[in-house]
Design an enzyme around this catalytic site. Structure first.
Site, PDB file in Angstrom:
ATOM      1  N   LYS A  54      34.087  43.386  49.522  1.00 23.44           N
ATOM      2  CA  LYS A  54      35.442  43.154  50.044  1.00 23.44           C
ATOM      3  C   LYS A  54      35.469  43.283  51.560  1.00 23.44           C
ATOM      4  O   LYS A  54      36.077  42.469  52.253  1.00 23.44           O
ATOM      5  CB  LYS A  54      36.425  44.165  49.422  1.00 23.44           C
ATOM      6  CG  LYS A  54      36.826  43.817  47.997  1.00 23.44           C
ATOM      7  CD  LYS A  54      37.602  44.940  47.335  1.00 23.44           C
ATOM      8  CE  LYS A  54      37.810  44.640  45.866  1.00 23.44           C
ATOM      9  NZ  LYS A  54      38.269  45.779  45.081  1.00 23.44           N
ATOM     10  N   GLN A  98      40.629  51.478  45.569  1.00 22.78           N
ATOM     11  CA  GLN A  98      39.708  51.016  44.528  1.00 22.78           C
ATOM     12  C   GLN A  98      39.825  51.889  43.281  1.00 22.78           C
ATOM     13  O   GLN A  98      39.829  53.122  43.368  1.00 22.78           O
ATOM     14  CB  GLN A  98      38.266  51.027  45.077  1.00 22.78           C
ATOM     15  CG  GLN A  98      37.225  50.486  44.121  1.00 22.78           C
ATOM     16  CD  GLN A  98      37.365  48.987  43.857  1.00 22.78           C
ATOM     17  OE1 GLN A  98      37.822  48.225  44.707  1.00 22.78           O
ATOM     18  NE2 GLN A  98      36.988  48.547  42.666  1.00 22.78           N
ATOM     19  N   ASP A 121      47.008  44.513  45.753  1.00 21.18           N
ATOM     20  CA  ASP A 121      46.505  44.477  44.375  1.00 21.18           C
ATOM     21  C   ASP A 121      47.601  44.045  43.402  1.00 21.18           C
ATOM     22  O   ASP A 121      47.304  43.700  42.254  1.00 21.18           O
ATOM     23  CB  ASP A 121      46.026  45.878  43.954  1.00 21.18           C
ATOM     24  CG  ASP A 121      44.517  46.027  44.006  1.00 21.18           C
ATOM     25  OD1 ASP A 121      43.815  45.024  43.810  1.00 21.18           O
ATOM     26  OD2 ASP A 121      44.061  47.162  44.239  1.00 21.18           O
TER      27      ASP A 121
HETATM   28  N1  GUN Z   1      38.714  47.983  40.014  1.00 22.02           N
HETATM   29  C1  GUN Z   1      38.364  46.906  39.268  1.00 22.02           C
HETATM   30  N2  GUN Z   1      39.099  45.826  39.614  1.00 22.02           N
HETATM   31  C2  GUN Z   1      39.940  46.236  40.599  1.00 22.02           C
HETATM   32  C3  GUN Z   1      40.918  45.571  41.372  1.00 22.02           C
HETATM   33  O1  GUN Z   1      41.215  44.380  41.218  1.00 22.02           O
HETATM   34  N3  GUN Z   1      41.550  46.339  42.301  1.00 22.02           N
HETATM   35  C4  GUN Z   1      41.270  47.647  42.482  1.00 22.02           C
HETATM   36  N4  GUN Z   1      41.964  48.317  43.402  1.00 22.02           N
HETATM   37  N5  GUN Z   1      40.359  48.295  41.786  1.00 22.02           N
HETATM   38  C5  GUN Z   1      39.691  47.580  40.849  1.00 22.02           C
END
Ligand code: GUN
Length: 297
Positions: A54, A98, A121
């Protein structure tokens, strides 16, 4: 029938290029570099891989990356203090914490503490409610990316039977809402559903988000269906050698390809779209908060 492969890598690269172009434009017009903050707590290896990716893609798209790495032992109060500071920081357009979080932290409370205007998100209950009511808001990245892949092969989804296998807040539930908003007839199936193969066989659009390697078999696929495989599962691959692994989806790709009209591969399908949509959401959030035109990504 041999399915046509939906090239998520190429479609994601195209979306990231649009984000980068918008980013260059706002820098030229307003002298602003939009910022995405990523918060990682602890040492989950999969999370570390995602977060690294990311951060790299954020920088490549010309956005500012703000990183907060907290130890596995961080307290809820410490994490909430970070979120609160990011909420208050005008240079931060998007905030991503995350998941999963360590057991001592209440993830729902952390998500609820994020400013909904910066919740790239789309997990905050306000954004979930907006999606359900069709009143705008930020949409979770994986379902949004999955919808874009569907629309890349079929512009009008109205009236189609869509089956979503999986009911998580991150994928299954928001995916169902997005498909409903496209006027699909939507079924959400899950681990307790009776006769899952029969439910799947009804699907013109099948979205698999269960997290079980190759669970969806070829003869569960309606001939001519569009199959979106959200699963990313690492399995042993003895053919490659002792201890080696490979990635597979939730769908038996080889068998399903003989039935479907279109299918996403793993890797190279939904995965790359998730990060591209995160960057797109950051731009959408920046534009809304700063009063710029909607980038319409
Ligand atoms: N963990 C797995 N997928 C995601 C996501 O799309 N966003 C976040 N913040 N954590 C994750």
């Amino acid at each position: 029938m041999t399915a046509q492969i939906i090239d998520g890598t190429a479609i994601a690269a195209n979306l990231r290029a649009k984000v980068a172009a918008y980013s260059a434009d706002v820098l030229a017009r307003h002298g602003v570099v939009p910022g995405l903050a990523v918060v990682l707590v602890g040492n989950n290896p999969a999370s570390q891989v995602y977060v690294r990716s990311k951060i790299k893609m954020t920088k490549e798209a010309g956005l500012n990356s703000i990183e907060h790495m907290l130890p596995e032992t961080a307290t809820q109060a410490e994490l909430l203090a970070v979120v609160s500071a990011l909420n208050a920081d005008p240079s931060v357009d998007g905030i991503l914490v995350q998941l999963p979080l360590p057991a001592q932290i209440d993830a729902d409370a952390v998500i609820a503490a994020i400013d909904p205007a910066k919740d790239v998100d789309g997990f905050h209950p306000i954004n979930a409610g907006r999606l359900m009511t069709g009143t705008g808001g930020l949409v979770p990245c994986t379902p949004l990316g999955s919808l874009k892949l569907l629309q890349s092969v079929r512009a009008d989804l109205a009236g189609l039977e869509a089956v979503v296998v999986g009911r998580s807040n991150i994928v299954g539930k928001p995916m169902a809402q997005l498909l409903l908003a496209q006027s699909c007839t939507v079924t959400v199936a899950h681990s307790r559903s009776h006769d899952l193969p029969a439910i799947c066989r009804r699907a013109d659009i099948l979205v698999a988000a269960v997290g079980r390697p190759e669970m969806i078999k070829g003869d569960w696929i309606k001939p001519g269906a569009i199959v979106i495989d959200v699963g990313i599962n690492r399995v042993p691959d003895p053919a490659k050698g002792e201890g080696k692994t490979r990635l597979v989806g939730d769908v038996d790709f080889t068998a399903a390809s003989q039935q479907a009209a279109f299918i996403t591969p793993v890797p190279g399908g939904v995965g790359p779209m998730t990060i591209a949509c995160l960057l797109a959401n950051t731009m959408t959030a920046a534009a809304k908060r700063r009063g710029w035109p909607d980038p319409a990504l």
